[in-house]
Design a protein around this motif. Structure first.
Motif, short mmCIF file in Angstrom:
data_model
loop_
_atom_site.label_atom_id
_atom_site.label_comp_id
_atom_site.label_asym_id
_atom_site.label_seq_id
_atom_site.Cartn_x
_atom_site.Cartn_y
_atom_site.Cartn_z
N ALA A 1 -5.70 6.11 2.32
CA ALA A 1 -6.68 5.41 3.16
C ALA A 1 -6.32 3.93 3.25
N ASP A 2 -5.93 3.32 2.14
CA ASP A 2 -5.51 1.91 2.16
C ASP A 2 -4.30 1.72 3.07
N LEU A 3 -3.34 2.67 2.98
CA LEU A 3 -2.12 2.55 3.80
C LEU A 3 -2.43 2.72 5.28
N TRP A 4 -3.23 3.74 5.60
CA TRP A 4 -3.60 3.95 7.01
C TRP A 4 -4.33 2.72 7.55
N PHE A 5 -5.29 2.22 6.75
CA PHE A 5 -6.09 1.07 7.18
C PHE A 5 -5.20 -0.14 7.48
N HIS A 6 -4.29 -0.45 6.54
CA HIS A 6 -3.43 -1.62 6.75
C HIS A 6 -2.41 -1.37 7.87
N SER A 7 -2.00 -0.11 8.06
CA SER A 7 -1.12 0.22 9.19
C SER A 7 -1.86 -0.02 10.52
N MET A 8 -3.16 0.27 10.52
CA MET A 8 -3.96 0.04 11.73
C MET A 8 -4.06 -1.45 12.04
N ILE A 9 -4.14 -2.28 10.98
CA ILE A 9 -4.15 -3.73 11.21
C ILE A 9 -2.80 -4.16 11.79
N GLU B 1 0.84 -1.21 0.00
CA GLU B 1 0.00 0.00 0.00
C GLU B 1 0.87 1.26 0.00
N ALA B 2 2.03 1.20 0.67
CA ALA B 2 2.94 2.35 0.66
C ALA B 2 3.44 2.59 -0.76
N THR B 3 3.77 1.51 -1.45
CA THR B 3 4.26 1.62 -2.83
C THR B 3 3.16 2.19 -3.74
N GLU B 4 1.92 1.71 -3.53
CA GLU B 4 0.80 2.21 -4.35
C GLU B 4 0.57 3.71 -4.11
N LEU B 5 0.79 4.15 -2.87
CA LEU B 5 0.65 5.59 -2.57
C LEU B 5 1.74 6.38 -3.31
N VAL B 6 2.95 5.87 -3.29
CA VAL B 6 4.05 6.56 -3.98
C VAL B 6 3.72 6.67 -5.48
N MET B 7 3.22 5.59 -6.05
CA MET B 7 2.90 5.61 -7.49
C MET B 7 1.78 6.61 -7.79
N ALA B 8 0.77 6.67 -6.91
CA ALA B 8 -0.33 7.62 -7.10
C ALA B 8 0.20 9.06 -7.02
N ALA B 9 1.12 9.28 -6.08
CA ALA B 9 1.68 10.63 -5.93
C ALA B 9 2.52 11.00 -7.14
N LYS B 10 3.26 10.02 -7.66
CA LYS B 10 4.07 10.30 -8.86
C LYS B 10 3.16 10.66 -10.04
N GLY C 1 0.46 12.26 -9.66
CA GLY C 1 -0.13 13.56 -9.32
C GLY C 1 -1.65 13.54 -9.31
N ASP C 2 -2.21 12.35 -9.06
CA ASP C 2 -3.67 12.19 -9.09
C ASP C 2 -4.21 12.32 -7.66
N ALA C 3 -4.81 13.48 -7.35
CA ALA C 3 -5.23 13.77 -5.97
C ALA C 3 -6.20 12.73 -5.42
N GLN C 4 -7.17 12.31 -6.23
CA GLN C 4 -8.18 11.35 -5.75
C GLN C 4 -7.53 10.00 -5.43
N LYS C 5 -6.59 9.60 -6.29
CA LYS C 5 -5.88 8.33 -6.08
C LYS C 5 -4.98 8.41 -4.84
N ILE C 6 -4.38 9.60 -4.62
CA ILE C 6 -3.52 9.77 -3.44
C ILE C 6 -4.34 9.57 -2.16
N VAL C 7 -5.54 10.16 -2.15
CA VAL C 7 -6.40 10.01 -0.96
C VAL C 7 -6.79 8.53 -0.79
N TYR C 8 -7.17 7.89 -1.88
CA TYR C 8 -7.61 6.48 -1.85
C TYR C 8 -6.48 5.58 -1.35
N GLU C 9 -5.29 5.77 -1.88
CA GLU C 9 -4.17 4.91 -1.49
C GLU C 9 -3.69 5.22 -0.08
#
Ligand SMILES: N=c1c2ncn([C@@H]3O[C@H](COP(=O)(O)OP(=O)(O)OP(=O)(O)O)[C@@H](O)[C@H]3O)c2ncn1[C@@H]1O[C@H](COP(=O)(O)O)[C@@H](O)[C@H]1O
Length: 117
Positions: free
Chosen positions: A72-80, A51-60, A62-70
């Protein structure tokens, strides 16, 4: 409708995650979180890395909606991952609160390994 207070949302999601642990009766056939807990620590940490990698790719991209989505996935899995080690978002929020107002540069210089001498 449930209230959009960030700490409340984190606490509610953390409570659901806790309820999905095998010891709490989580059903791996009916729950994504229970299924991930049943796979163990390495599988949970692998998801955090993915999920961290997916966030980096979304940020690269520059897609704001994807950055938020990824994020959320990273925070969620970090909480697990936190739950797997008996921790909660409140523990992280406490640490962030402790750091509030302390410059990162100042904190870094105060670390024993950076004091010199
Ligand atoms: N916030 C989430 C959440 N975010 C992401 N996901 C799931 O995380 C999974 C992993 O996402 P990926 O994009 O990596 O999908 P994938 O590559 O197909 O997944 P893998 O099979 O490789 O693990 C997907 O199945 C998402 O649906 C979530 N699943 C659950 N929650 C929360 O957790 C609660 C409990 O969920 P269950 O345990 O499934 O009932 C839910 O009510 C939600 O509040």
């Amino acid at each position: 409708m449930t209230q959009l207070d960030s700490q409340d949302v984190l606490a509610r999601v953390a409570a659901v995650i806790e309820s999905r642990k095998p010891a709490a009766g989580g059903d791996a056939a009916a729950s994504y979180v229970a299924k991930l807990f049943s796979k163990g620590t390495d599988a949970i940490l692998k998801k955090v890395g993915e999920e961290a990698t997916e966030l980096v790719m979304a940020a690269k991209d520059g897609d704001a909606q994807k950055i938020v989505y990824e994020t959320a996935d990273l925070w969620f899995h970090s909480m697990i991952a936190l739950a797997q080690f008996g921790l909660t978002p409140a523990d992280v929020i406490r640490e962030l609160a402790r750091r509030e107002g302390l410059s990162g540069l100042q904190e870094f210089a105060q670390r024993p390994e950076n004091r010199g001498g």
